[in-house]
Design a protein around this motif. Sequence first.
Motif, PDB file in Angstrom:
ATOM      1  N   UNK A 257       5.127 -11.626 -13.351  1.00 60.26           N
ATOM      2  CA  UNK A 257       3.707 -11.605 -13.468  1.00 60.26           C
ATOM      3  C   UNK A 257       2.252 -10.902 -13.129  1.00 60.26           C
ATOM      4  N   UNK A 258       3.062 -10.063 -12.353  1.00 58.79           N
ATOM      5  CA  UNK A 258       2.241  -8.919 -12.141  1.00 58.79           C
ATOM      6  C   UNK A 258       2.832  -8.112 -13.061  1.00 58.79           C
ATOM      7  N   UNK A 259       3.566  -7.292 -13.822  1.00 55.95           N
ATOM      8  CA  UNK A 259       4.531  -6.375 -14.231  1.00 55.95           C
ATOM      9  C   UNK A 259       3.156  -4.975 -13.983  1.00 55.95           C
ATOM     10  N   UNK A 260       4.025  -4.636 -12.407  1.00 50.84           N
ATOM     11  CA  UNK A 260       3.926  -4.007 -11.524  1.00 50.84           C
ATOM     12  C   UNK A 260       4.852  -3.510 -10.804  1.00 50.84           C
ATOM     13  N   UNK A 261       5.945  -2.398 -10.970  1.00 52.44           N
ATOM     14  CA  UNK A 261       6.720  -2.197  -9.539  1.00 52.44           C
ATOM     15  C   UNK A 261       6.288  -2.394  -8.584  1.00 52.44           C
ATOM     16  N   UNK A 262       5.141  -1.773  -8.083  1.00 55.85           N
ATOM     17  CA  UNK A 262       4.586  -1.445  -7.060  1.00 55.85           C
ATOM     18  C   UNK A 262       3.807  -2.909  -6.226  1.00 55.85           C
TER      19      UNK A 262
END
Length: 413
Positions: A257-262
């Motif tokens: 949902x966030x498309x962010x690994x961090x």
Amino acid sequence: MFALWNRIPLWQKVLAGFALGVLAGVVLGEKADYLKPLGDAFIRLIKMLVVPLVLFAIISSVTAMGGGDNLKRLGLKTIGLFLLTALIASLLGMAIGSLFNWDFGKQLLPGNFTPKHIPSVSQVFLDFLPANPIKAMTDGNILQLIVFAALVGIAINVVGEKAEPVRKFAVAGSEVMFQITRFVIQLTPIGVFGLMAWVVGAYGLAALLPLAKFVAAIYIACLIHIFVVYGGLVKLAGFSPLRFFKAVFPAQMVAFTTSSSYGTLPMSTKVVTENLHVSPKYSSFVLPLGATINMDGCGGIYPAISAIFIAHIYGITLDWTQYLMIALTATLASVGTAGVPGTAMVMLTVTLNAVGLPLEGIAFIAAIDRVLDMMRTATNVTGDMMVALVVGKSEQQVDMSRTQALPQNAQSA
């Protein structure tokens, strides 16, 4: 006005640029060629980023595993497994991309495009070694740049304290380039608008039909990689793949949902330490490192399929040496991919450059990048957690009694 614009998610802006570009192309026809410089300027900025971004990111990633002998051994095992899965991901991407029948009909080969001359196999491997690193940078020879940057990183670790200023410079340079990348990525809607207006004006709407197949290819490859490759490695390490996937499910959903690994780090850390019972000491090392260099979805599967897709768009036939170059660049480029949205586009540029494919093809897939990024990131984060468990076990960093007794409802954690 600017405050309202800044509140709109980037993927929605890019989608709007895509739609408006298509509309402009339909309305203006061949006159839409006047809008192409907007896209050309964006492509130039993307190309501007590649050399310094890869140089600083690779040096920073290699120096990140510096320290005592145990940490170095742990770092080598971790990065080795990251590279292995990245290679498998790129090969899988090429296999899936080659199996699809893209069927574009009218090709979009620009009149001034000349496919890159393909050297012999021995020359391909010799070309990995930079005779002049500065020339490699000015020529945009990314493979030689990656080799040089890796050697610099290794040398910094060997020299130690005396090289600390160089390490800090590389880390700072990496952060600066990531920020410039964020600036340039914000211009994506304008670039996509200009390029899509030109493409549709010159070639018609039929050029857009294969995008659904492209999305399907990415998702199929990522799902195979998650369940077959990661699941298989978990099983080889002596764990139940079913229990592993149930344990990591919350982090997968955050990543999707966030498309962010961090952005997923807090949840992936919680899952790895509390559900998989990997020691906090190792998880605090492997997960941030994985968010930086483990990009099987962004740096392996995505550029491999994208390169084949774009080659078909322009009617370019790839031979086996070009497929080899795609596999190598997709694997090595994944090491320098940052865990922030948008950088996958820069890494795709690395692969396209390596095999001489037109960078303008990026415009076809930029508008749907958010849909792709969701699955790519879920793949990356799953790989981080798999490596934490598999390598952690080999270094006695996992509480085996608690992990093997993992409850079946672990996904509720």
